[in-house]
Motif scaffolding. Structure first.
Motif: not given
Length: 177
Positions: A37, A164, A167-168, A171
């Motif tokens: 992240q 972003r 990264a999500e 995740r």
């Protein structure tokens, strides 16, 4: 020479060292969600600056860049011909193109210093989330369209959002894994 090489790898975030008594032990740095992240946020910020700069290039230069970005991004569409390794390479070329053409010297220097660290995750991402190539390519279209329109704010936001979102997605993969 070996100590200097290990120190450089440690400074780059690839190796961690621990001391036990008088001995030092080095090992490959683990892949962590916090690290991905942070890295993706930094890369997104740097690429956002480059995308902003690309959007205000002179029209002819901007048009050439947009055409090259579109060519690469077309190849990123899911197909039987594109392997995860191909995708990783094409994705890297896509992002590096607008950074090298429109990022200033400081942005390029910082990008070159941190991108190899993020590439550890990006390569894993392309294998683990290969089924989401289309999503990423669609986000690239938003970046290219904003650059093409000369909309600096939208270009910066789209480049940052792409990282972003990656990264999500990463995740969600890590939660399952």
């Amino acid at each position: 020479h070996l100590r200097a090489a290990l120190l450089r790898l440690q400074q780059a975030g690839f190796v961690i060292s621990s001391t036990i008594g008088t001995y030092s032990r080095s090992r490959v740095a683990p892949l962590t969600l916090d690290d991905v992240q942070d890295l993706f946020a930094v890369i997104g910020a740097l690429e956002g600056v480059a995308a902003r700069n690309a959007a205000v290039l002179p029209p002819r230069e901007r048009g050439q860049l947009v055409a090259a970005l579109r060519r690469i991004n077309r190849q990123l569409r899911p197909s039987g011909r594109v392997t995860p390794t191909d995708y990783h390479d094409l994705d890297g070329r896509f992002h590096a193109l607008y950074v090298t053409r429109a990022g200033g010297a400081r942005v390029r220097t910082l990008y070159e210093a941190i991108k190899p660290q993020a590439d550890r995750y990006a390569l894993m991402y392309t294998y683990a989330l290969y089924d989401r190539i289309g999503t990423s390519a669609a986000e690239h279209d938003v970046i290219v369209d904003a650059i093409d329109d000369g909309d600096a704010d939208a270009a910066q936001h789209a480049a940052d959002a792409n990282w972003r979102n990656a990264a999500e997605r990463f995740r969600s993969f890590m939660d399952v894994a």
